[in-house]
Design a protein around this motif. Structure first.
Motif, PDB file in Angstrom:
ATOM      1  N   PHE A  79       0.842  -1.196   0.000  1.00 13.88           N
ATOM      2  CA  PHE A  79       0.000   0.000   0.000  1.00 13.88           C
ATOM      3  C   PHE A  79       0.877   1.247   0.000  1.00 13.88           C
ATOM      4  CE2 PHE A  79      -4.287   1.722   1.081  1.00 13.88           C
ATOM      5  CZ  PHE A  79      -3.928   3.047   1.304  1.00 13.88           C
ATOM      6  N   ASP A  80       1.842   1.288   0.920  1.00 17.41           N
ATOM      7  CA  ASP A  80       2.719   2.454   1.029  1.00 17.41           C
ATOM      8  C   ASP A  80       3.518   2.683  -0.253  1.00 17.41           C
ATOM      9  OD1 ASP A  80       1.953   3.103   3.585  1.00 17.41           O
ATOM     10  OD2 ASP A  80       3.722   2.284   4.569  1.00 17.41           O
ATOM     11  N   LEU A  81       4.021   1.601  -0.821  1.00 16.14           N
ATOM     12  CA  LEU A  81       4.836   1.728  -2.021  1.00 16.14           C
ATOM     13  C   LEU A  81       4.022   2.269  -3.194  1.00 16.14           C
ATOM     14  CD1 LEU A  81       7.502  -0.746  -3.230  1.00 16.14           C
ATOM     15  CD2 LEU A  81       5.849   0.155  -4.862  1.00 16.14           C
ATOM     16  N   LEU A  82       2.818   1.731  -3.387  1.00 16.23           N
ATOM     17  CA  LEU A  82       1.984   2.179  -4.500  1.00 16.23           C
ATOM     18  C   LEU A  82       1.485   3.603  -4.293  1.00 16.23           C
ATOM     19  CD1 LEU A  82      -0.039  -1.077  -5.295  1.00 16.23           C
ATOM     20  CD2 LEU A  82       1.903  -0.113  -6.551  1.00 16.23           C
ATOM     21  N   GLY A  89      -3.064  10.685  -7.792  1.00 17.12           N
ATOM     22  CA  GLY A  89      -3.377  10.131  -9.098  1.00 17.12           C
ATOM     23  C   GLY A  89      -4.570   9.192  -9.045  1.00 17.12           C
ATOM     24  N   PRO A  90      -4.989   8.702 -10.218  1.00 18.12           N
ATOM     25  CA  PRO A  90      -6.220   7.902 -10.317  1.00 18.12           C
ATOM     26  C   PRO A  90      -6.044   6.429  -9.958  1.00 18.12           C
ATOM     27  CG  PRO A  90      -5.317   8.245 -12.497  1.00 18.12           C
ATOM     28  CD  PRO A  90      -4.431   9.010 -11.548  1.00 18.12           C
ATOM     29  N   LEU A  91      -5.452   6.199  -8.789  1.00 19.00           N
ATOM     30  CA  LEU A  91      -5.280   4.833  -8.281  1.00 19.00           C
ATOM     31  C   LEU A  91      -5.973   4.717  -6.933  1.00 19.00           C
ATOM     32  CD1 LEU A  91      -4.015   1.992  -8.450  1.00 19.00           C
ATOM     33  CD2 LEU A  91      -2.014   2.922  -7.242  1.00 19.00           C
ATOM     34  N   THR A  92      -6.980   3.867  -6.854  1.00 19.50           N
ATOM     35  CA  THR A  92      -7.677   3.589  -5.604  1.00 19.50           C
ATOM     36  C   THR A  92      -7.039   2.366  -4.963  1.00 19.50           C
ATOM     37  OG1 THR A  92      -9.756   4.503  -6.437  1.00 19.50           O
ATOM     38  CG2 THR A  92      -9.898   3.004  -4.547  1.00 19.50           C
ATOM     39  N   LEU A  93      -6.552   2.536  -3.734  1.00 13.78           N
ATOM     40  CA  LEU A  93      -5.880   1.455  -3.023  1.00 13.78           C
ATOM     41  C   LEU A  93      -6.783   0.936  -1.915  1.00 13.78           C
ATOM     42  CD1 LEU A  93      -2.298   2.971  -2.733  1.00 13.78           C
ATOM     43  CD2 LEU A  93      -3.037   1.115  -4.242  1.00 13.78           C
ATOM     44  N   ILE A  94      -6.953  -0.364  -1.877  1.00 11.51           N
ATOM     45  CA  ILE A  94      -7.766  -1.002  -0.842  1.00 11.51           C
ATOM     46  C   ILE A  94      -6.851  -1.481   0.273  1.00 11.51           C
ATOM     47  CG2 ILE A  94      -9.303  -2.932  -0.311  1.00 11.51           C
ATOM     48  CD1 ILE A  94     -10.244  -2.808  -3.229  1.00 11.51           C
ATOM     49  N   GLY A  95      -7.214  -1.109   1.503  1.00  6.71           N
ATOM     50  CA  GLY A  95      -6.471  -1.553   2.681  1.00  6.71           C
ATOM     51  C   GLY A  95      -7.423  -2.052   3.750  1.00  6.71           C
ATOM     52  N   ASP A 179      -6.221  -4.055  -4.751  1.00  5.34           N
ATOM     53  CA  ASP A 179      -6.260  -4.552  -3.377  1.00  5.34           C
ATOM     54  C   ASP A 179      -4.822  -4.652  -2.890  1.00  5.34           C
ATOM     55  OD1 ASP A 179      -6.342  -6.036  -1.030  1.00  5.34           O
ATOM     56  OD2 ASP A 179      -7.975  -7.323  -1.707  1.00  5.34           O
ATOM     57  N   ALA A 180      -4.480  -3.777  -1.925  1.00  5.28           N
ATOM     58  CA  ALA A 180      -3.122  -3.739  -1.395  1.00  5.28           C
ATOM     59  C   ALA A 180      -3.101  -4.101   0.082  1.00  5.28           C
ATOM     60  CB  ALA A 180      -2.519  -2.356  -1.615  1.00  5.28           C
TER      61      ALA A 180
END
Length: 219
Positions: A79-82, A89-95, A179-180
């Protein structure tokens, strides 16, 4: 009611959200339906407006990266890296969701998707509204996402308290969703950012094994 997004109108937008209202606003992709993510009544109202299936979570947009701490419990190194590479930017990260995030957002998945938009005006609106907003696309279920304030009004009329007009959508694709939660990321939806680009970034760093980032997580 449709109002233009200006520095002067942001106070009215923020007041609407603070009172538990529902707004529509331009995100970094399409128009989204926004409310305070912690206002359960407002989130339920969004689902009723959209006719949204109860099994679908609602993603969150944030005004700055520090807001991650409100929603994500111990972000993974992935998650942190991405986030470091692709935000804003247009990236949704799931945690993994923090305990206080309403079930109306997570729908019992115990996870939540978060995005930091790469658009100064979008972030300014989010910041004015407390730093985080829901951002499910502004359309009834099974209809195309609205790309203008007029399209939002055509879909919902006066059912939305305030439609904030900031011109046409800047993208014809949704955000990419990854999904991160764990060390191995999983593509949920490919959008503006190609999955191949994400994989390439990860491979450059770790060749499949991400390093520990002890002390550098987001909380």
């Amino acid at each position: 009611m449709i109002i233009p997004q200006t520095n002067e109108s942001l106070a009215r937008v923020a007041d609407t959200v603070a009172r538990g209202g529902v707004i529509a606003f331009r995100t970094d992709t399409f128009y989204g339906v926004g409310a305070d993510p912690f206002n359960v009544t407002a989130v339920r109202r969004i689902k009723e407006l959209k006719g949204r299936e109860e099994s679908k979570p609602i993603l969150i947009v944030i005004g700055d990266r520090d807001q991650v701490r409100r929603f994500i419990h111990k972000p993974s190194p992935t998650f942190d890296l991405l986030a470091e590479k692709f935000w804003p930017g247009p990236l949704t990260l799931i945690g993994n969701a923090k305990g206080g995030v309403p079930d109306e957002i997570t729908v019992s998945t115990e996870t939540v998707g978060v995005r930091l938009p790469g658009d100064d005006k979008v972030r300014a609106l989010i910041e004015a509204c407390g730093g985080a907003l829901t951002a499910t696309s502004a359309n009834p279920a099974h209809e195309a996402p609205a790309k203008t304030a007029a399209e939002v009004h055509a879909y919902f009329g006066n059912q939305i308290d305030l439609i904030v007009d900031d011109g046409a959508a800047r993208s014809d694709q949704p955000s990419t969703v990854v999904d991160a939660c764990a060390s191995e990321p999983r593509l949920i939806r490919e959008g503006v950012i190609a999955w191949a680009e994400i994989q390439k970034a990860l491979n450059r760093v770790a060749r499949g094994v991400l390093p520990s980032r002890s002390g550098r997580g987001l909380g």
